[in-house]
Design a protein around this motif. Structure first.
Motif, short mmCIF file in Angstrom:
data_model
loop_
_atom_site.label_atom_id
_atom_site.label_comp_id
_atom_site.label_asym_id
_atom_site.label_seq_id
_atom_site.Cartn_x
_atom_site.Cartn_y
_atom_site.Cartn_z
N GLY A 73 -35.15 36.66 104.69
CA GLY A 73 -35.92 35.60 103.88
C GLY A 73 -35.01 34.32 103.54
O GLY A 73 -35.72 33.67 102.84
N ARG A 103 -38.42 33.50 99.23
CA ARG A 103 -38.40 35.07 98.53
C ARG A 103 -37.49 35.72 99.55
O ARG A 103 -37.70 35.75 100.80
CB ARG A 103 -39.52 35.35 98.50
CG ARG A 103 -39.76 36.90 97.92
CD ARG A 103 -41.23 37.46 97.77
NE ARG A 103 -41.62 38.07 98.98
CZ ARG A 103 -42.50 39.31 98.89
NH1 ARG A 103 -42.78 39.65 97.87
NH2 ARG A 103 -42.87 39.77 100.05
N SER A 139 -35.82 39.26 100.73
CA SER A 139 -36.09 40.81 100.67
C SER A 139 -34.88 41.52 101.27
O SER A 139 -34.14 40.92 101.91
CB SER A 139 -37.37 41.12 101.81
OG SER A 139 -38.44 40.43 101.55
N CYS A 140 -34.83 42.71 100.88
CA CYS A 140 -33.94 43.50 101.10
C CYS A 140 -34.38 45.31 101.17
O CYS A 140 -34.66 45.80 100.21
CB CYS A 140 -32.75 43.75 100.02
SG CYS A 140 -31.45 44.71 100.46
N TRP A 155 -28.50 41.85 93.66
CA TRP A 155 -28.35 40.39 94.62
C TRP A 155 -26.88 39.85 93.71
O TRP A 155 -26.94 39.70 92.64
CB TRP A 155 -29.34 39.53 94.56
CG TRP A 155 -30.52 39.89 95.21
CD1 TRP A 155 -31.72 40.41 94.55
CD2 TRP A 155 -30.99 39.74 96.64
NE1 TRP A 155 -32.74 40.80 95.61
CE2 TRP A 155 -32.24 40.67 96.84
CE3 TRP A 155 -30.27 39.29 97.61
CZ2 TRP A 155 -32.55 40.85 98.23
CZ3 TRP A 155 -30.62 39.68 99.09
CH2 TRP A 155 -32.30 40.09 99.19
N ARG A 165 -39.00 45.37 92.65
CA ARG A 165 -38.66 46.46 93.73
C ARG A 165 -40.09 46.96 94.10
O ARG A 165 -40.67 47.50 93.34
CB ARG A 165 -37.73 47.34 93.32
CG ARG A 165 -37.80 48.13 92.20
CD ARG A 165 -36.43 48.81 91.82
NE ARG A 165 -35.86 49.71 92.91
CZ ARG A 165 -34.55 50.52 92.74
NH1 ARG A 165 -33.83 50.01 92.01
NH2 ARG A 165 -34.25 51.19 93.77
N THR A 219 -37.59 48.80 99.14
CA THR A 219 -37.53 47.28 99.19
C THR A 219 -37.30 46.61 97.89
O THR A 219 -38.10 47.09 96.87
CB THR A 219 -38.56 46.84 100.10
OG1 THR A 219 -38.50 47.27 101.43
CG2 THR A 219 -38.18 45.29 100.40
N TYR A 254 -36.95 42.68 96.15
CA TYR A 254 -37.29 41.32 96.42
C TYR A 254 -36.73 40.26 95.35
O TYR A 254 -36.46 40.94 94.12
CB TYR A 254 -38.93 41.03 96.37
CG TYR A 254 -39.56 42.14 97.29
CD1 TYR A 254 -40.24 43.11 96.55
CD2 TYR A 254 -39.95 41.62 98.63
CE1 TYR A 254 -41.01 44.19 97.69
CE2 TYR A 254 -40.51 42.59 99.56
CZ TYR A 254 -40.98 43.86 98.87
OH TYR A 254 -41.84 44.67 99.77
N GLN A 286 -37.38 36.65 94.10
CA GLN A 286 -38.29 35.28 94.13
C GLN A 286 -37.33 34.19 93.46
O GLN A 286 -37.04 34.34 92.25
CB GLN A 286 -39.73 35.52 93.52
CG GLN A 286 -40.64 34.24 93.56
CD GLN A 286 -41.07 34.09 94.73
OE1 GLN A 286 -41.47 34.63 95.71
NE2 GLN A 286 -41.05 32.58 95.10
N CYS A 331 -27.44 41.46 99.25
CA CYS A 331 -28.08 42.59 98.59
C CYS A 331 -27.22 43.63 98.44
O CYS A 331 -26.23 44.04 99.27
CB CYS A 331 -29.24 43.14 99.40
SG CYS A 331 -30.19 44.44 98.90
#
Length: 123
Positions: A7, A18, A20-21, A35, A71, A77, A79, A81, A95
């Protein structure tokens, strides 16, 4: 456990991205996800983390009010933002995940790391 971040990209100041992981390979072992970021010539620093249920989060002061972590455990996953991005947000974002359920800001307490995704904010 493997973490795959995605992302990142190039955005102008004031813009949004955004991240993602996605976790795989034993993601049931994960409690906290978070993060971190590392700018050129600087140490890796804490950005934000979230516990397993999503009921508790911790943000670095520099991103409070602009970044939001969430999450989806069904998808393993997390996220991030990022809104109102600033040039000083430019960094490689990593991440991370840890097995225990307590949120920590110290990178040495995290057990698993993703490969990083580049975020560049132009002025």
């Amino acid at each position: 456990v493997q973490l795959q971040a995605s992302g990142g990209g190039l955005v102008q100041a004031g813009g949004s991205l955004r991240l993602s992981c996605a976790a795989s390979g034993g993601s049931f072992n994960i409690g906290v996800m978070g993060w971190f970021r590392q700018a050129p010539g600087k140490e890796r620093e804490f950005v934000v983390s979230i516990n397993w249920s999503g009921s508790s989060t911790d943000y670095a002061d520099s991103v409070k009010g602009r970044f939001t972590i969430s999450r989806d455990n069904a998808k393993s996953t997390v996220y991030l933002q990022m809104n109102n991005l600033k040039p000083e947000d430019t960094a490689v974002y990593y991440c991370a995940a840890k097995r225990t359920g307590f949120i920590t800001t110290s990178l040495v307490t995290y057990d698993y790391w993703g490969q990083g995704t580049q975020v560049t904010v132009s002025s």
